[in-house]
Design a protein around this motif. Structure first.
Motif, short mmCIF file in Angstrom:
data_model
loop_
_atom_site.label_atom_id
_atom_site.label_comp_id
_atom_site.label_asym_id
_atom_site.label_seq_id
_atom_site.Cartn_x
_atom_site.Cartn_y
_atom_site.Cartn_z
N ALA A 153 1.78 -2.52 -5.29
CA ALA A 153 1.10 -2.33 -6.57
C ALA A 153 0.54 -0.92 -6.72
CB ALA A 153 -0.02 -3.35 -6.73
N ARG A 154 0.34 -0.22 -5.63
CA ARG A 154 -0.30 1.10 -5.69
C ARG A 154 0.37 2.06 -6.68
NH1 ARG A 154 -3.85 4.37 -2.94
NH2 ARG A 154 -4.37 2.75 -1.46
N LEU A 205 -4.34 -3.29 -5.31
CA LEU A 205 -4.07 -1.89 -4.97
C LEU A 205 -3.47 -1.75 -3.58
CD1 LEU A 205 -4.33 1.18 -5.55
CD2 LEU A 205 -6.67 1.03 -4.64
N HIS A 206 -3.92 -2.56 -2.65
CA HIS A 206 -3.47 -2.45 -1.26
C HIS A 206 -2.47 -3.55 -0.88
CE1 HIS A 206 -6.56 0.58 -0.74
NE2 HIS A 206 -7.45 -0.27 -1.22
N PRO A 234 0.86 -8.05 -13.77
CA PRO A 234 1.01 -8.69 -12.46
C PRO A 234 0.49 -7.82 -11.31
CG PRO A 234 2.98 -9.04 -13.76
CD PRO A 234 2.12 -8.08 -14.54
N ALA A 235 0.59 -6.51 -11.47
CA ALA A 235 0.08 -5.60 -10.43
C ALA A 235 -1.38 -5.25 -10.66
CB ALA A 235 0.91 -4.32 -10.40
N MET A 236 -1.73 -4.90 -11.90
CA MET A 236 -3.04 -4.34 -12.19
C MET A 236 -4.08 -5.38 -12.63
SD MET A 236 -2.23 -0.69 -13.97
CE MET A 236 -3.97 -0.25 -13.79
N GLY A 237 -3.64 -6.63 -12.80
CA GLY A 237 -4.57 -7.66 -13.25
C GLY A 237 -5.68 -7.95 -12.26
N ASP A 245 0.80 -1.22 0.00
CA ASP A 245 0.00 0.00 0.00
C ASP A 245 0.84 1.28 0.00
OD1 ASP A 245 -2.63 0.77 -0.37
OD2 ASP A 245 -2.98 1.19 1.75
N THR A 246 2.15 1.16 -0.21
CA THR A 246 2.99 2.35 -0.33
C THR A 246 2.74 3.02 -1.68
OG1 THR A 246 4.72 1.37 1.04
CG2 THR A 246 5.36 3.20 -0.38
#
Length: 267
Positions: A174-175, A137-138, A129-132, A60-61
């Motif tokens: 992922a943020r 997001l957190h 990998p992050a946005m899928g 969440d950073t």
């Protein structure tokens, strides 16, 4: 006899690589007369192993959190530093330079800032990998070996890509990926950079022409964000290099080019 003051150089890594991956750069810059340091992101453990075991420490950073973290570190230094950043570290380096907190900056394959519009398919695939999963997001997300090969090691032999993956990869929040992807739709985006600062120090932007994570077209669009700036802003492209260019077997070519530029700019 007075000891000469050594200019501090702050190295900022991007997502999915640990701060210790800058180790060879620190040695080279120290030998060149600088005072280098490579602090991790907020909450990042000191070792790759611990970072892999404790992903929740960086979850969440956001871009703003990381920028503030490095701003506080810079405030403890004797003199204005040069800031060298890779990927999201390159975006943060530009933010710090735009805020007048650095004598100069180098942004290597910098993550997309607000105002940059190209979004190539390779960049979208690298971000999956992050946005899928919106729930990421957190969370802190790890890359698979295959995802690292596509996003970082695509210009390398498979064996070298796998070695880098084993040595340096850690979970990343992922943020920032979500923030960069939606920057042009957010009036107060944390991915905004003050490109109009006419009193800032010089900026060098570096692009690897085979980069999938931050394709060359995206980096060139970042460079064009400074087209009305009267301050030194330069673009250097490295043919055939991918997103791994700061850590792979060709890292020294990039590092020596940065050192040469700093010498030319008297930084």
């Amino acid at each position: 006899m007075t000891t000469p003051v050594r200019t501090p150089v702050v190295f900022i890594h991007g997502l999915w690589l640990h701060a210790s991956s800058w180790g060879p750069w620190l040695d080279l810059f120290r030998d060149a007369g600088y005072e280098p340091l490579a602090p991790g992101w907020p909450g990042e453990p000191d070792s790759v192993e611990e970072a892999r075991q404790r992903p929740e420490l960086v979850a969440d950073t956001g871009i703003g959190d990381a920028t503030e973290h490095f701003r506080k570190i810079i405030e403890t230094l004797d003199g204005d530093p040069v800031v060298v950043g890779h990927s999201f570290g390159g975006l943060i380096a530009q933010k710090l330079l735009g805020e007048g907190l650095a004598a100069g900056a180098v942004a290597i394959d910098p993550a997309q800032m607000k105002g940059v519009r190209p979004l190539p398919l390779a960049q979208i695939r690298s971000a999956l990998p992050a946005m899928g999963n919106p729930a990421n997001l957190h969370r802190a997300v790890s890359l698979t070996r295959e995802a690292f090969r596509y996003g970082f090691g695509n210009a390398l032999p498979a064996g070298e890509s796998d070695e880098l993956y084993d040595a340096w990869t850690i979970p990343g929040p992922a943020r920032p990926v979500f923030q960069a992807a939606t920057a042009n739709f957010s009036p107060r985006s944390q991915a905004k950079v003050n490109t109009a600062n006419a009193t800032r120090g010089p900026l060098l932007i570096i692009s690897g022409t085979k980069d999938h994570t931050v394709p060359d077209v995206t980096t060139r669009a970042t460079y064009r964000q400074y087209r009305r700036s009267g301050v030194v802003t330069e673009l250097k492209q490295f043919e055939g290099r991918g997103h791994s260019l700061t850590v792979d077997s060709g890292w020294k070519e990039i590092a020596q080019s940065v050192l040469q530029w700093l010498k030319e700019r008297q930084l």
